[in-house]
Design an enzyme around this catalytic site. Sequence first.
Site, short mmCIF file in Angstrom:
data_model
loop_
_atom_site.label_atom_id
_atom_site.label_comp_id
_atom_site.label_asym_id
_atom_site.label_seq_id
_atom_site.Cartn_x
_atom_site.Cartn_y
_atom_site.Cartn_z
N THR A 98 0.86 -1.18 0.00
CA THR A 98 0.00 0.00 0.00
C THR A 98 0.89 1.23 0.00
O THR A 98 1.67 1.45 0.94
CB THR A 98 -0.91 0.01 1.24
N LYS A 174 -6.74 1.17 -3.61
CA LYS A 174 -6.34 0.51 -2.37
C LYS A 174 -6.50 1.47 -1.18
O LYS A 174 -6.88 1.05 -0.08
CB LYS A 174 -4.88 0.04 -2.45
#
Length: 301
Positions: A98, A174
């Site tokens: 991420t 995300k």
Amino acid sequence: MLDQQTVAVFGLGSMGYGMASSCLNAGFTTFGIDITDKPMEQFRAEGGSTGNVHDHLSELDAVLVVVLNAAQTEAVLFGENGIAPSLKKGTVVLACATVPPEFAKDMENRCANHDVLYLDAPISGGAAKAASGELSIMASGSPSAFTSAKPVLDAISATVFELGDAAGAGSAMKAVNQLLAGVHIATMAEALTFGMTQGVTPEKFVDVISQCAGTSWMLENRAPHIANGDYTPLSQINIWPKDLGIVLDVAKSVGFSAPITSAALQQYMVAVGMGLGKEDDASIAKVYARNVGLKLPGDKA
């Protein structure tokens, strides 16, 4: 068996190890690399390649970077021993951490300078789905990157969301997912411990709420950890200050207020301050329990 590939997986944590195993199961020649020896030794014992990956960089068809954050991703690709300059033309990098969308765009450009393809490919699904090759992947990149990555994507995922033809879009999605996931875990813990103040046991909470409108995937996955008093780290508290911090940084850059995310982040920061950073993220319930004097399942005090 999928098309034969030679791949390297950097980062053998709970997600990366499962992804490396899925590549092995697909018949790929697979190198597993980690900063600690134990997972590498275990992976080699299970069939992973035993050579030094730096001696085989020119043979790799794909590289999966499954590390903690942007800094570690950059270090793997362009650090002191960065691999990107030594990869063959057309090798595809699947970057799974991420990270901020702008970082993903920068990595794509820098990889292109070495004729290396880059797929912005954050993952979701947890350790179990990583091990079974059933992850969901929020991916963006050039058509060439998707084509080159397809054998690996087929091996590690059940669903690939193709979100755009350039890096950044995958990481943006995300961030949206992590906003919800992080808030859902914190809210689950708040609801469960609130229920305890009203005589609702964690076990009964799981039984009832998991079948009612208030449920969520995170509730159904994490609340049993609390009910069982088991905080073995499948996903650590430490992940959330980073991930929700990314969400808030992106929000700030566009003048977007995210007060619920901010409130959840503060609870994770309190948990870190309590020394819970390396425990399962369900242990955020301990913040609420401490504040009101509750005894959670498994508590010895």
